[in-house]
Design a protein around this motif. Structure first.
Motif, PDB file in Angstrom:
ATOM      1  N   ASP A 138       0.814  -1.217   0.000  1.00  0.00           N
ATOM      2  CA  ASP A 138       0.000   0.000   0.000  1.00  0.00           C
ATOM      3  C   ASP A 138       0.843   1.260   0.000  1.00  0.00           C
ATOM      4  O   ASP A 138       0.293   2.361  -0.134  1.00  0.00           O
ATOM      5  CB  ASP A 138      -0.917   0.015   1.238  1.00  0.00           C
ATOM      6  CG  ASP A 138      -1.891  -1.158   1.242  1.00  0.00           C
ATOM      7  OD1 ASP A 138      -2.313  -1.557   0.135  1.00  0.00           O
ATOM      8  OD2 ASP A 138      -2.203  -1.677   2.336  1.00  0.00           O
ATOM      9  N   ALA A 139       2.158   1.129   0.163  1.00  0.00           N
ATOM     10  CA  ALA A 139       3.027   2.303   0.228  1.00  0.00           C
ATOM     11  C   ALA A 139       3.941   2.335  -0.983  1.00  0.00           C
ATOM     12  O   ALA A 139       4.337   1.292  -1.507  1.00  0.00           O
ATOM     13  CB  ALA A 139       3.859   2.261   1.513  1.00  0.00           C
ATOM     14  N   PRO A 140       4.290   3.531  -1.448  1.00  0.00           N
ATOM     15  CA  PRO A 140       5.217   3.615  -2.571  1.00  0.00           C
ATOM     16  C   PRO A 140       6.628   3.235  -2.156  1.00  0.00           C
ATOM     17  O   PRO A 140       7.003   3.327  -0.983  1.00  0.00           O
ATOM     18  CB  PRO A 140       5.130   5.091  -2.986  1.00  0.00           C
ATOM     19  CG  PRO A 140       4.733   5.804  -1.735  1.00  0.00           C
ATOM     20  CD  PRO A 140       3.834   4.864  -0.981  1.00  0.00           C
ATOM     21  N   LEU A 141       7.403   2.797  -3.133  1.00  0.00           N
ATOM     22  CA  LEU A 141       8.815   2.486  -2.925  1.00  0.00           C
ATOM     23  C   LEU A 141       9.619   3.509  -3.713  1.00  0.00           C
ATOM     24  O   LEU A 141       9.834   3.352  -4.916  1.00  0.00           O
ATOM     25  CB  LEU A 141       9.131   1.069  -3.401  1.00  0.00           C
ATOM     26  CG  LEU A 141       8.356  -0.061  -2.710  1.00  0.00           C
ATOM     27  CD1 LEU A 141       8.656  -1.399  -3.375  1.00  0.00           C
ATOM     28  CD2 LEU A 141       8.698  -0.111  -1.227  1.00  0.00           C
ATOM     29  N   PRO A 142      10.058   4.603  -3.055  1.00  0.00           N
ATOM     30  CA  PRO A 142      10.702   5.693  -3.804  1.00  0.00           C
ATOM     31  C   PRO A 142      12.068   5.342  -4.353  1.00  0.00           C
ATOM     32  O   PRO A 142      12.533   5.958  -5.309  1.00  0.00           O
ATOM     33  CB  PRO A 142      10.798   6.813  -2.763  1.00  0.00           C
ATOM     34  CG  PRO A 142      10.807   6.114  -1.452  1.00  0.00           C
ATOM     35  CD  PRO A 142       9.945   4.896  -1.619  1.00  0.00           C
ATOM     36  N   ASP A 143      12.758   4.386  -3.747  1.00  0.00           N
ATOM     37  CA  ASP A 143      14.089   4.013  -4.219  1.00  0.00           C
ATOM     38  C   ASP A 143      14.225   2.498  -4.096  1.00  0.00           C
ATOM     39  O   ASP A 143      14.425   1.972  -3.006  1.00  0.00           O
ATOM     40  CB  ASP A 143      15.159   4.726  -3.386  1.00  0.00           C
ATOM     41  CG  ASP A 143      16.560   4.547  -3.976  1.00  0.00           C
ATOM     42  OD1 ASP A 143      16.715   3.690  -4.864  1.00  0.00           O
ATOM     43  OD2 ASP A 143      17.478   5.265  -3.544  1.00  0.00           O
ATOM     44  N   LEU A 144      14.081   1.801  -5.214  1.00  0.00           N
ATOM     45  CA  LEU A 144      14.114   0.339  -5.231  1.00  0.00           C
ATOM     46  C   LEU A 144      15.202  -0.124  -6.183  1.00  0.00           C
ATOM     47  O   LEU A 144      15.253   0.301  -7.344  1.00  0.00           O
ATOM     48  CB  LEU A 144      12.758  -0.217  -5.670  1.00  0.00           C
ATOM     49  CG  LEU A 144      12.678  -1.732  -5.889  1.00  0.00           C
ATOM     50  CD1 LEU A 144      12.875  -2.480  -4.575  1.00  0.00           C
ATOM     51  CD2 LEU A 144      11.346  -2.126  -6.532  1.00  0.00           C
ATOM     52  N   ARG A 145      16.072  -1.006  -5.691  1.00  0.00           N
ATOM     53  CA  ARG A 145      17.098  -1.634  -6.529  1.00  0.00           C
ATOM     54  C   ARG A 145      16.839  -3.135  -6.534  1.00  0.00           C
ATOM     55  O   ARG A 145      16.702  -3.747  -5.474  1.00  0.00           O
ATOM     56  CB  ARG A 145      18.507  -1.382  -5.984  1.00  0.00           C
ATOM     57  CG  ARG A 145      18.740   0.001  -5.374  1.00  0.00           C
ATOM     58  CD  ARG A 145      18.796   1.084  -6.402  1.00  0.00           C
ATOM     59  NE  ARG A 145      18.959   2.399  -5.810  1.00  0.00           N
ATOM     60  CZ  ARG A 145      20.133   3.010  -5.646  1.00  0.00           C
ATOM     61  NH1 ARG A 145      21.252   2.377  -5.966  1.00  0.00           N
ATOM     62  NH2 ARG A 145      20.190   4.230  -5.158  1.00  0.00           N
ATOM     63  N   LEU A 146      16.787  -3.730  -7.719  1.00  0.00           N
ATOM     64  CA  LEU A 146      16.589  -5.176  -7.868  1.00  0.00           C
ATOM     65  C   LEU A 146      17.816  -5.775  -8.548  1.00  0.00           C
ATOM     66  O   LEU A 146      18.234  -5.313  -9.616  1.00  0.00           O
ATOM     67  CB  LEU A 146      15.346  -5.484  -8.700  1.00  0.00           C
ATOM     68  CG  LEU A 146      13.984  -5.249  -8.043  1.00  0.00           C
ATOM     69  CD1 LEU A 146      12.868  -5.482  -9.061  1.00  0.00           C
ATOM     70  CD2 LEU A 146      13.800  -6.175  -6.855  1.00  0.00           C
ATOM     71  N   VAL A 147      18.386  -6.810  -7.919  1.00  0.00           N
ATOM     72  CA  VAL A 147      19.530  -7.532  -8.482  1.00  0.00           C
ATOM     73  C   VAL A 147      19.131  -8.998  -8.562  1.00  0.00           C
ATOM     74  O   VAL A 147      18.889  -9.639  -7.537  1.00  0.00           O
ATOM     75  CB  VAL A 147      20.790  -7.371  -7.619  1.00  0.00           C
ATOM     76  CG1 VAL A 147      21.966  -8.091  -8.267  1.00  0.00           C
ATOM     77  CG2 VAL A 147      21.112  -5.903  -7.400  1.00  0.00           C
ATOM     78  N   ASP A 148      19.045  -9.546  -9.773  1.00  0.00           N
ATOM     79  CA  ASP A 148      18.556 -10.912  -9.935  1.00  0.00           C
ATOM     80  C   ASP A 148      19.615 -11.918  -9.493  1.00  0.00           C
ATOM     81  O   ASP A 148      20.821 -11.677  -9.574  1.00  0.00           O
ATOM     82  CB  ASP A 148      18.170 -11.167 -11.391  1.00  0.00           C
ATOM     83  CG  ASP A 148      17.119 -12.252 -11.526  1.00  0.00           C
ATOM     84  OD1 ASP A 148      16.569 -12.665 -10.489  1.00  0.00           O
ATOM     85  OD2 ASP A 148      16.832 -12.680 -12.660  1.00  0.00           O
ATOM     86  N   GLY A 149      19.131 -13.084  -9.031  1.00  0.00           N
ATOM     87  CA  GLY A 149      20.012 -14.145  -8.531  1.00  0.00           C
ATOM     88  C   GLY A 149      20.452 -15.084  -9.630  1.00  0.00           C
ATOM     89  O   GLY A 149      20.038 -16.251  -9.672  1.00  0.00           O
ATOM     90  N   VAL A 150      21.296 -14.611 -10.540  1.00  0.00           N
ATOM     91  CA  VAL A 150      21.760 -15.419 -11.667  1.00  0.00           C
ATOM     92  C   VAL A 150      22.591 -16.590 -11.142  1.00  0.00           C
ATOM     93  O   VAL A 150      23.461 -16.403 -10.288  1.00  0.00           O
ATOM     94  CB  VAL A 150      22.593 -14.563 -12.635  1.00  0.00           C
ATOM     95  CG1 VAL A 150      23.031 -15.389 -13.840  1.00  0.00           C
ATOM     96  CG2 VAL A 150      21.805 -13.344 -13.081  1.00  0.00           C
ATOM     97  N   PRO A 151      22.343 -17.815 -11.619  1.00  0.00           N
ATOM     98  CA  PRO A 151      23.153 -18.962 -11.178  1.00  0.00           C
ATOM     99  C   PRO A 151      24.625 -18.741 -11.476  1.00  0.00           C
ATOM    100  O   PRO A 151      24.981 -18.153 -12.510  1.00  0.00           O
ATOM    101  CB  PRO A 151      22.585 -20.130 -11.995  1.00  0.00           C
ATOM    102  CG  PRO A 151      21.208 -19.705 -12.380  1.00  0.00           C
ATOM    103  CD  PRO A 151      21.271 -18.221 -12.552  1.00  0.00           C
ATOM    104  N   PRO A 152      25.507 -19.204 -10.591  1.00  0.00           N
ATOM    105  CA  PRO A 152      26.941 -18.957 -10.795  1.00  0.00           C
ATOM    106  C   PRO A 152      27.508 -19.610 -12.045  1.00  0.00           C
ATOM    107  O   PRO A 152      28.540 -19.178 -12.550  1.00  0.00           O
ATOM    108  CB  PRO A 152      27.578 -19.541  -9.528  1.00  0.00           C
ATOM    109  CG  PRO A 152      26.568 -20.497  -8.979  1.00  0.00           C
ATOM    110  CD  PRO A 152      25.231 -19.938  -9.343  1.00  0.00           C
ATOM    111  N   GLY A 153      26.861 -20.660 -12.573  1.00  0.00           N
ATOM    112  CA  GLY A 153      27.374 -21.335 -13.756  1.00  0.00           C
ATOM    113  C   GLY A 153      26.982 -20.686 -15.068  1.00  0.00           C
ATOM    114  O   GLY A 153      27.397 -21.157 -16.130  1.00  0.00           O
TER     115      GLY A 153
END
Length: 484
Positions: A138-153
């Motif tokens: 219900d609240a805004p996210l003014p500063d959001l960083r997303l880093v995907d969990g890429v497999p190490p291989g």
């Protein structure tokens, strides 16, 4: 983590009251996701969430460190010097310092969806990964960083696997990137969502887990005839023995017994002496072979940072050997030398071929990256001896980068299991084309490896090495040398 992230942001209308980064304007996805101008889903959607959110940590960013001290210093100097401007500037700084201490970073109320363009690629194929994140809170996210969990291989070859944006309730952000498939089964780890308060002084990290995996299973191609030695089993096959019976090569003659096949009677002896005798031919029986692959951390070495490791070269060569041996009528098994257990009992047939292909492609013990955990050589050897059939011989795939591998080959051979060492050369010696890779350290490693090969051959253990040339070519050359 911000910067050149590729993606899109969707909201309820074309304008937003929440601050957004320059990365908020994105190119539309081409992998079947919603278009950028689609209607945003409400925050209270009845869709069952598929993302497991795990709080990881809270921390201070240090963005406003020292501002309070500087502001108070300015106020003090302004008062002493009777400079209203300095006092006013210091007062503004104190206000910023107080503002930075108010509030906390909001919770990452994000629902994550990840899709791949191909969940069963071939090695070397490029797979497009599309990620969509929706603010279900219900609240805004003014500063959001997303880093995907890429497999190490997997290697990201196009587009960063991250995005920096702002999300209103119900808004969606999307980005995509491309990875290059490698052998094995790869499962995405939790994506990291980092949220900050409006002042940017505090941040909260949350793990967003949604199941995504790809399985890259290469086809196994035969690598030609393998240099098996004279150890045999009771199964009929192609390895010559010292046992007389049915076969194609003369072994001995013996007295005729009732029931012997007429075609095996020695008619020449009958004509000379008048006695009946039977020809015994040298029997050929199937070999029982275990392909042992060195998958310890030290075996994950390569000639260059981007080149295949010795484990990858060994697995590829073992796949060729597995197919060639099965085609020749032998019984073949697979084992791994490493911290994780891997054992496929020697067998034959179509079903066993499928199990072997699956083992070489996706078993965690043979993953493209080193396995976690410690390796205990003595415990591994005791377990391997219990499993190894008494009549089995071993094809040991190892880069021979340490003394343990050479010692293990000699110990297995001394226990009555004939060993052939098959070693991919990942050392950078003085004969390499790249002078930059020729250092005293690499020359020493190459010299020690050559000495281990020489010692093994001196102990009567066959050894084949290959580098630039293919594995079947190296085997063919070694077989020709042994046959002379």
């Amino acid at each position: 983590m911000s910067g050149g992230a590729a993606g899109e942001v969707e909201g309820d209308d074309s304008e937003s009251d929440a601050p957004q980064s320059d990365d908020a304007t994105r190119e539309p996805l081409n992998s079947g996701t919603e278009p950028a101008n689609s209607e945003t889903e409400p925050a209270n959607s009845e869709t069952e969430p598929t993302t497991e959110r795990t709080p990881l940590r809270r921390s201070e960013t240090g963005r406003w460190d020292g501002i309070a001290g500087v502001a108070l210093a300015l106020v003090g100097v302004g008062v002493v010097a009777r400079q209203p401007g300095l006092v006013l500037t210091g007062a503004v700084g104190v206000g910023y310092a107080v503002y930075a201490r108010i509030g906390e970073a909001g919770e990452a109320t994000v629902e994550l969806e990840r899709t791949v363009s191909d969940d069963a690629p071939e090695p070397g194929d490029e797979v497009v990964v599309a990620v969509r994140a929706r603010n279900v809170g219900d609240a805004p996210l003014p500063d959001l960083r997303l880093v995907d969990g890429v497999p190490p291989g997997l290697e990201v070859v196009d587009g960063p696997a991250r995005i920096a944006t702002a999300l209103r309730p119900g808004a969606t952000a999307a980005f995509e990137y491309t990875v290059r498939a490698t052998r094995g089964e790869h499962e995405w780890g939790p994506a990291r969502a980092i949220t900050r308060d409006p002042a940017g002084s505090r941040e909260r990290t949350t793990g967003l887990a949604t199941p995504t995996r790809i399985a890259c299973t290469p086809e196994l191609s035969a690598g030609g005839d393998l240099p098996l030695r004279g150890l045999t089993t009771v199964y009929h096959g192609r390895v010559p023995t010292d046992v007389g019976g049915a076969g194609v090569e003369f072994h001995a003659t013996r007295e005729y017994r009732r029931g012997d096949p007429i075609k095996r009677i020695d008619w020449n002896r009958r004509a000379r002496t008048g006695e009946l005798a039977t020809l015994d031919l040298r029997e050929e029986r199937a070999a029982t072979v275990v392909l042992l692959i060195d998958a310890r951390e030290s075996a994950y070495a390569a000639t260059e940072p981007d080149a295949d490791t010795a484990v990858e070269a060994s697995v590829e060569a073992a796949g060729q050997a597995f197919t060639a041996l099965l085609d020749g009528g032998d019984r073949v098994g697979i084992a791994a030398l490493g911290p994780r257990d891997c054992w496929l009992r020697p067998g034959a047939g179509t079903a066993h071929a499928a199990r072997g292909r699956e083992t070489l492609a996706t078993d965690p013990a043979l993953a493209p990256t080193p396995s976690e955990g410690r390796f205990y050589g003595s415990l591994w050897l005791r377990r391997f001896r219990r499993r190894l059939p008494a009549d089995a011989q071993v094809l040991f795939f190892t880069p021979l980068l340490d003394d343990f591998a050479a010692s293990l080959a000699r110990r297995i051979d001394a226990r009555g299991h004939l060993v052939t060492v098959l070693s991919p050369d990942v050392t950078a010696g003085d004969d390499r084309d790249d002078p930059a890779g020729d250092t005293p350290g690499t020359r020493l490693v190459a010299f020690e490896r050559r000495e281990r090969l020489r010692d093994l051959r001196g102990a009567g253990i066959r050894a084949v090495e290959w580098g630039d040339r293919s594995f079947p070519v190296a085997v063919a050359r070694a077989t020709g040398r042994w046959s002379r």
